[in-house]
Design a protein around this motif. Structure first.
Motif, PDB file in Angstrom:
ATOM      1  N   LEU A  37      -6.095   3.423  -5.626  1.00  0.00           N
ATOM      2  CA  LEU A  37      -4.706   3.272  -6.059  1.00  0.00           C
ATOM      3  C   LEU A  37      -4.605   2.648  -7.453  1.00  0.00           C
ATOM      4  O   LEU A  37      -3.505   2.390  -7.946  1.00  0.00           O
TER       5      LEU A  37
ATOM      6  N   LEU B 233      -1.222  10.423   2.896  1.00  0.00           N
ATOM      7  CA  LEU B 233      -2.245   9.623   3.564  1.00  0.00           C
ATOM      8  C   LEU B 233      -3.583  10.360   3.583  1.00  0.00           C
ATOM      9  O   LEU B 233      -4.643   9.756   3.421  1.00  0.00           O
TER      10      LEU B 233
ATOM     11  N   ILE C 248      -9.514   1.032  -1.218  1.00  0.00           N
ATOM     12  CA  ILE C 248      -8.092   1.371  -1.320  1.00  0.00           C
ATOM     13  C   ILE C 248      -7.561   0.971  -2.688  1.00  0.00           C
ATOM     14  O   ILE C 248      -6.872   1.743  -3.362  1.00  0.00           O
TER      15      ILE C 248
ATOM     16  N   ARG D 265       2.692   1.752  -3.424  1.00  0.00           N
ATOM     17  CA  ARG D 265       1.817   2.237  -4.495  1.00  0.00           C
ATOM     18  C   ARG D 265       1.365   3.674  -4.234  1.00  0.00           C
ATOM     19  O   ARG D 265       1.308   4.494  -5.161  1.00  0.00           O
ATOM     20  N   ARG D 266       1.075   3.996  -2.982  1.00  0.00           N
ATOM     21  CA  ARG D 266       0.668   5.361  -2.645  1.00  0.00           C
ATOM     22  C   ARG D 266       1.777   6.341  -3.000  1.00  0.00           C
ATOM     23  O   ARG D 266       1.532   7.395  -3.596  1.00  0.00           O
ATOM     24  N   LYS D 267       3.013   5.986  -2.677  1.00  0.00           N
ATOM     25  CA  LYS D 267       4.167   6.853  -2.974  1.00  0.00           C
ATOM     26  C   LYS D 267       4.376   6.968  -4.484  1.00  0.00           C
ATOM     27  O   LYS D 267       4.725   8.041  -4.983  1.00  0.00           O
TER      28      LYS D 267
ATOM     29  N   GLU E 185      -0.781   0.652   6.766  1.00  0.00           N
ATOM     30  CA  GLU E 185       0.579   0.690   6.200  1.00  0.00           C
ATOM     31  C   GLU E 185       1.606   0.102   7.158  1.00  0.00           C
ATOM     32  O   GLU E 185       2.586  -0.490   6.741  1.00  0.00           O
TER      33      GLU E 185
ATOM     34  N   LEU F  87       0.841  -1.193   0.000  1.00  0.00           N
ATOM     35  CA  LEU F  87       0.000   0.000   0.000  1.00  0.00           C
ATOM     36  C   LEU F  87       0.883   1.252   0.000  1.00  0.00           C
ATOM     37  O   LEU F  87       0.687   2.160  -0.805  1.00  0.00           O
ATOM     38  N   ARG F  88       1.851   1.281   0.902  1.00  0.00           N
ATOM     39  CA  ARG F  88       2.743   2.437   0.999  1.00  0.00           C
ATOM     40  C   ARG F  88       3.490   2.655  -0.316  1.00  0.00           C
ATOM     41  O   ARG F  88       3.575   3.780  -0.820  1.00  0.00           O
TER      42      ARG F  88
ATOM     43  N   LEU G 240       0.733  10.351  -3.508  1.00  0.00           N
ATOM     44  CA  LEU G 240      -0.380  10.704  -2.630  1.00  0.00           C
ATOM     45  C   LEU G 240       0.040  10.724  -1.168  1.00  0.00           C
ATOM     46  O   LEU G 240       0.803   9.865  -0.727  1.00  0.00           O
TER      47      LEU G 240
ATOM     48  N   LEU H 230      -5.147  10.062   0.104  1.00  0.00           N
ATOM     49  CA  LEU H 230      -5.697   8.718  -0.083  1.00  0.00           C
ATOM     50  C   LEU H 230      -6.959   8.549   0.758  1.00  0.00           C
ATOM     51  O   LEU H 230      -7.941   7.954   0.303  1.00  0.00           O
TER      52      LEU H 230
ATOM     53  N   THR I  86     -10.737   7.465  -0.506  1.00  0.00           N
ATOM     54  CA  THR I  86     -11.317   6.198  -0.037  1.00  0.00           C
ATOM     55  C   THR I  86     -12.407   6.375   1.013  1.00  0.00           C
ATOM     56  O   THR I  86     -13.079   5.408   1.361  1.00  0.00           O
TER      57      THR I  86
END
Length: 178
Positions: free
Chosen positions: A53, A17, A49, A9-11, A35, A6-7, A15, A20, A24
């Motif tokens: 993402l 937190l 989520i 893909r978010r980075k 995370e 998750l972390r 994005l 995101l 969501t």
């Protein structure tokens, strides 16, 4: 494993937190706990989520791709959500192709309300065991062993195990979105 992926893909998407969380409708605090692997998301939360993402839910469980085109029954990647009594088993080896397949196992009485996906899909289900009630658009159908249904993914509203025995479904989605 969910937290690290998750972390990552978010980075990749740049994005925060909070951003995101806004996508969501989950709190930044809860996402931070996920995370750090201090909290486990429900099926509905993981779907939100994944959609935000732009990845399938199976992205969070194991490698995104396998080198072999063969997926052995004993080696399938699985997603189990105790709160819903539903298990998803991935039948395809990667998400870089145009289609993915999986087996869905649902205990009697289990219900899955469809979530908005990141992109339009076409989906197909075949009932192998049990009875399924499925609502597509405004129409409800009851399917038994050997029955199948094909539909546009955005028209799926919900499906449920309505028989006395576990429901076993084979499903295919194109493009991969679960």
């Amino acid at each position: 494993m969910i937290g690290a992926r998750l972390r990552k893909r978010r980075k990749e998407l740049g994005l925060s937190l909070r951003e995101l969380g806004a996508r969501t409708e989950l709190t930044a605090g809860f996402l931070s706990q996920v995370e750090k692997d201090q909290a486990s998301p429900s099926l509905a939360s993981l779907q939100r989520i994944a959609t935000a993402l732009e990845v399938p839910m199976f992205y969070f469980h194991g490698n995104a791709a396998r080198p072999s085109p063969v997926v052995r029954a004993a080696e399938r990647r699985k997603l189990y959500f105790p709160d819903t009594h539903i298990v998803y088993e991935l039948l395809t080896s990667d998400f870089t192709r145009q289609m993915t397949g999986f087996v869905i196992r649902m205990e009697p009485g289990a219900r899955r309300v469809a979530a908005r996906l990141a992109r339009p899909t076409e989906e197909w289900m075949l009932v192998l065991q049990g009875r399924m009630e499925i609502k597509v658009g405004e129409e409800a159908h009851v399917l038994g062993p050997g029955d199948s249904i094909y539909y546009d993914g955005e028209s799926l509203r919900e499906f449920a195990s309505v028989g006395e025995e576990d429901l076993l479904i084979v499903c295919s989605i194109t493009p991969p979105a679960l």
